[in-house]
Design a protein around this motif. Sequence first.
Motif, PDB file in Angstrom:
ATOM      1  N   LEU A  46       5.512  -7.119   0.135  1.00 15.09           N
ATOM      2  CA  LEU A  46       4.141  -7.003   0.618  1.00 15.09           C
ATOM      3  C   LEU A  46       4.022  -5.986   1.754  1.00 15.09           C
ATOM      4  O   LEU A  46       2.967  -5.385   1.934  1.00 15.09           O
ATOM      5  CB  LEU A  46       3.638  -8.369   1.089  1.00 15.09           C
ATOM      6  CG  LEU A  46       3.392  -9.407   0.001  1.00 15.09           C
ATOM      7  CD1 LEU A  46       2.982 -10.743   0.616  1.00 15.09           C
ATOM      8  CD2 LEU A  46       2.312  -8.924  -0.971  1.00 15.09           C
ATOM      9  N   MET A  47       5.087  -5.810   2.517  1.00 16.65           N
ATOM     10  CA  MET A  47       5.043  -4.851   3.631  1.00 16.65           C
ATOM     11  C   MET A  47       4.650  -3.459   3.150  1.00 16.65           C
ATOM     12  O   MET A  47       3.840  -2.774   3.781  1.00 16.65           O
ATOM     13  CB  MET A  47       6.404  -4.791   4.328  1.00 16.65           C
ATOM     14  CG  MET A  47       6.681  -5.918   5.279  1.00 16.65           C
ATOM     15  SD  MET A  47       8.228  -5.638   6.169  1.00 16.65           S
ATOM     16  CE  MET A  47       8.707  -7.323   6.549  1.00 16.65           C
ATOM     17  N   LEU A  48       5.259  -3.030   2.058  1.00 15.40           N
ATOM     18  CA  LEU A  48       4.966  -1.689   1.538  1.00 15.40           C
ATOM     19  C   LEU A  48       3.497  -1.578   1.131  1.00 15.40           C
ATOM     20  O   LEU A  48       2.842  -0.561   1.407  1.00 15.40           O
ATOM     21  CB  LEU A  48       5.869  -1.388   0.350  1.00 15.40           C
ATOM     22  CG  LEU A  48       5.668  -0.025  -0.314  1.00 15.40           C
ATOM     23  CD1 LEU A  48       5.915   1.097   0.677  1.00 15.40           C
ATOM     24  CD2 LEU A  48       6.595   0.112  -1.526  1.00 15.40           C
ATOM     25  N   ILE A  49       2.970  -2.619   0.496  1.00 14.89           N
ATOM     26  CA  ILE A  49       1.568  -2.609   0.059  1.00 14.89           C
ATOM     27  C   ILE A  49       0.638  -2.585   1.269  1.00 14.89           C
ATOM     28  O   ILE A  49      -0.297  -1.780   1.344  1.00 14.89           O
ATOM     29  CB  ILE A  49       1.275  -3.826  -0.824  1.00 14.89           C
ATOM     30  CG1 ILE A  49       2.129  -3.785  -2.094  1.00 14.89           C
ATOM     31  CG2 ILE A  49      -0.204  -3.885  -1.185  1.00 14.89           C
ATOM     32  CD1 ILE A  49       2.032  -5.041  -2.938  1.00 14.89           C
ATOM     33  N   ILE A  50       0.906  -3.473   2.230  1.00 17.20           N
ATOM     34  CA  ILE A  50       0.054  -3.555   3.419  1.00 17.20           C
ATOM     35  C   ILE A  50       0.158  -2.289   4.248  1.00 17.20           C
ATOM     36  O   ILE A  50      -0.850  -1.768   4.746  1.00 17.20           O
ATOM     37  CB  ILE A  50       0.445  -4.791   4.257  1.00 17.20           C
ATOM     38  CG1 ILE A  50       0.099  -6.071   3.496  1.00 17.20           C
ATOM     39  CG2 ILE A  50      -0.244  -4.769   5.616  1.00 17.20           C
ATOM     40  CD1 ILE A  50       0.583  -7.339   4.158  1.00 17.20           C
ATOM     41  N   GLY A  51       1.376  -1.773   4.400  1.00 17.47           N
ATOM     42  CA  GLY A  51       1.550  -0.545   5.173  1.00 17.47           C
ATOM     43  C   GLY A  51       0.820   0.627   4.548  1.00 17.47           C
ATOM     44  O   GLY A  51       0.152   1.399   5.253  1.00 17.47           O
ATOM     45  N   THR A  52       0.918   0.760   3.240  1.00 15.88           N
ATOM     46  CA  THR A  52       0.212   1.843   2.544  1.00 15.88           C
ATOM     47  C   THR A  52      -1.293   1.702   2.703  1.00 15.88           C
ATOM     48  O   THR A  52      -2.004   2.691   2.941  1.00 15.88           O
ATOM     49  CB  THR A  52       0.582   1.849   1.050  1.00 15.88           C
ATOM     50  OG1 THR A  52       1.999   1.987   0.913  1.00 15.88           O
ATOM     51  CG2 THR A  52      -0.112   2.983   0.315  1.00 15.88           C
ATOM     52  N   ASN A  53      -1.793   0.478   2.587  1.00 16.63           N
ATOM     53  CA  ASN A  53      -3.224   0.237   2.740  1.00 16.63           C
ATOM     54  C   ASN A  53      -3.684   0.581   4.154  1.00 16.63           C
ATOM     55  O   ASN A  53      -4.738   1.197   4.343  1.00 16.63           O
ATOM     56  CB  ASN A  53      -3.548  -1.224   2.428  1.00 16.63           C
ATOM     57  CG  ASN A  53      -5.029  -1.520   2.542  1.00 16.63           C
ATOM     58  OD1 ASN A  53      -5.827  -1.124   1.700  1.00 16.63           O
ATOM     59  ND2 ASN A  53      -5.418  -2.235   3.606  1.00 16.63           N
ATOM     60  N   ASP A  54      -2.896   0.202   5.163  1.00 16.28           N
ATOM     61  CA  ASP A  54      -3.260   0.518   6.547  1.00 16.28           C
ATOM     62  C   ASP A  54      -3.332   2.032   6.772  1.00 16.28           C
ATOM     63  O   ASP A  54      -4.246   2.528   7.445  1.00 16.28           O
ATOM     64  CB  ASP A  54      -2.252  -0.099   7.512  1.00 16.28           C
ATOM     65  CG  ASP A  54      -2.490  -1.583   7.747  1.00 16.28           C
ATOM     66  OD1 ASP A  54      -3.517  -2.096   7.260  1.00 16.28           O
ATOM     67  OD2 ASP A  54      -1.661  -2.221   8.425  1.00 16.28           O
TER      68      ASP A  54
END
Length: 285
Positions: free
Chosen positions: A58-66
């Motif tokens: 999830l970190m990669l998804i959230i980081g990309t979204n941010d």
Amino acid sequence: MRAANNRSATYTPAVHWILRITAAMCFIGHGAFGVITKPSWVAFFQSLGISEPIAYRLMLIIGTNDIMVGLFVLLSPCRIVLAWMTGWAFFTSFLRPMAGQGYWEVIERAGNYGVPLAFLVMSGWARSWREWFEPIAPRPSAEPDSTRMEQVAMILRVTTALLLIGHGGYGAFVHKQMLADQYATVGLSAVPGGLGALVPGIGWFEILLGVAVLVAPLPALLLFIFAWKVATEMLYPASGAPFWEFIERGGSYGAPLALFFLKSRRAARDPIGGSMKVAAREGVA
């Protein structure tokens, strides 16, 4: 009065760009840590009942979204994105005490949610669903909305005070080891009393700065706070942390700097209080 209005309006684009850039900095910096999968984030996911393997995914998804949100605000901000930034930053700040890090973390991160909130309020509440998605342009207003700008100033004032008091709490009450390590990096361990006295001493100094902003946010004080925050947050990369730590704290610089521009408008029709002084001088004339 018309001339005063026009002079006042010239400051609006400057505040717009300060809030715009520093809000973007926060999300781009925060997102970068998600993309590189910061191990300390695992505790935040676990506080929500999410396992470590899923947390890293999830970190990669959230980081990309941010990062995408930050770039969106930098290139073409709109109200719906600013509302999302405010809510998301507030939520993620509360993950820290949920993970056992204490509520000073929420207070210190006021710049993360206070700056996009101030930007949203300055832009005006959407009167239709379409206005939530319309780009916000840095156009000056010949007739500044005094009530709205007073609200923006108060949000920035409270934000600046909270981020100072929260950071000061790390030293004054928590005696956070990270601060001692940062001060030692720049050679401050040799001061009288050593780091054991320096860490809480600087903490109480920052708390007093925060209280001073609430009592009397003078332009000179705000400019000093801006420089102070830039210098102290630079201790992150100076002590070996990724430069994203400095970028992520953009709101800590944007809040006092934007408030400085607003409070410096004394000579014009100032929505924060200068209008009465101008009117008095015009009456005497």
